[in-house]
Design a protein around this motif. Structure first.
Motif, short mmCIF file in Angstrom:
data_model
loop_
_atom_site.label_atom_id
_atom_site.label_comp_id
_atom_site.label_asym_id
_atom_site.label_seq_id
_atom_site.Cartn_x
_atom_site.Cartn_y
_atom_site.Cartn_z
N PHE A 135 2.71 -20.16 32.40
CA PHE A 135 2.57 -21.61 32.43
C PHE A 135 1.27 -22.06 31.76
O PHE A 135 1.27 -23.05 31.02
CB PHE A 135 2.61 -22.11 33.87
CG PHE A 135 2.36 -23.58 34.00
CD1 PHE A 135 3.33 -24.49 33.65
CD2 PHE A 135 1.14 -24.05 34.46
CE1 PHE A 135 3.10 -25.85 33.77
CE2 PHE A 135 0.89 -25.39 34.58
CZ PHE A 135 1.87 -26.30 34.23
N CYS A 136 0.19 -21.36 32.01
CA CYS A 136 -1.12 -21.79 31.49
C CYS A 136 -1.16 -21.81 29.96
O CYS A 136 -1.56 -22.83 29.37
CB CYS A 136 -2.23 -20.92 32.06
SG CYS A 136 -2.46 -21.17 33.83
N CYS B 226 1.38 -21.92 27.87
CA CYS B 226 2.37 -22.88 27.39
C CYS B 226 1.86 -24.31 27.52
O CYS B 226 2.07 -25.14 26.63
CB CYS B 226 3.68 -22.72 28.16
SG CYS B 226 4.56 -21.21 27.77
N ARG B 227 1.17 -24.58 28.60
CA ARG B 227 0.60 -25.92 28.79
C ARG B 227 -0.49 -26.19 27.76
O ARG B 227 -0.57 -27.30 27.21
CB ARG B 227 0.04 -26.01 30.21
CG ARG B 227 -0.60 -27.30 30.56
CD ARG B 227 0.45 -28.35 30.78
NE ARG B 227 -0.24 -29.53 31.26
CZ ARG B 227 0.24 -30.74 31.16
NH1 ARG B 227 1.43 -30.92 30.68
NH2 ARG B 227 -0.43 -31.76 31.59
N ALA B 228 -1.32 -25.20 27.46
CA ALA B 228 -2.38 -25.37 26.47
C ALA B 228 -1.81 -25.60 25.07
O ALA B 228 -2.28 -26.47 24.33
CB ALA B 228 -3.31 -24.16 26.47
N SER C 34 1.20 -26.79 24.35
CA SER C 34 1.87 -28.09 24.27
C SER C 34 0.87 -29.23 24.17
O SER C 34 1.10 -30.19 23.44
CB SER C 34 2.79 -28.29 25.48
OG SER C 34 2.04 -28.41 26.66
N ARG C 35 -0.24 -29.12 24.88
CA ARG C 35 -1.28 -30.16 24.76
C ARG C 35 -1.88 -30.16 23.36
O ARG C 35 -2.19 -31.22 22.81
CB ARG C 35 -2.37 -29.96 25.79
CG ARG C 35 -1.99 -30.42 27.15
CD ARG C 35 -3.17 -30.36 28.07
NE ARG C 35 -2.84 -31.01 29.31
CZ ARG C 35 -3.72 -31.64 30.06
NH1 ARG C 35 -4.97 -31.69 29.71
NH2 ARG C 35 -3.34 -32.21 31.17
#
Length: 85
Positions: free
Chosen positions: A62-63, A65-67, A69-70
């Motif tokens: 998750f970490c 992927c979140r970075a 996407s941001r």
């Protein structure tokens, strides 16, 4: 009396807490499968037990992927002459 001595000014005073938040969040994520498997309803089912053991890997995925996407959605505003400095 103690509240008069401490002058919390929001964000800057919380900066020393961030490493501890990260350490304890990592510990919690690593220990979560062991804690959840202590419940009899989860430990009896093999499929639920495998899912519980995969929870830390979901957090690790998750970490990044979140970075990413941001970073992909970040838009740099154009600088103009009217840009306040």
């Amino acid at each position: 009396m103690g509240f008069c001595v401490v002058n919390f000014q929001s964000g800057p005073d919380l900066l020393p807490l961030y490493p501890f938040i990260g350490i304890y969040a990592g510990w919690f994520i690593a220990e979560l499968p062991r804690l959840l498997n202590s419940f009899a309803a989860i430990s009896r089912r093999a499929s639920m037990s495998r899912l519980v053991h995969a929870l830390p890997s979901f957090a690790l995925l998750f970490c990044p992927c979140r970075a990413v996407s941001r970073a992909a959605l970040y838009k740099l505003e154009e600088l103009t002459l009217r840009y306040p400095r």
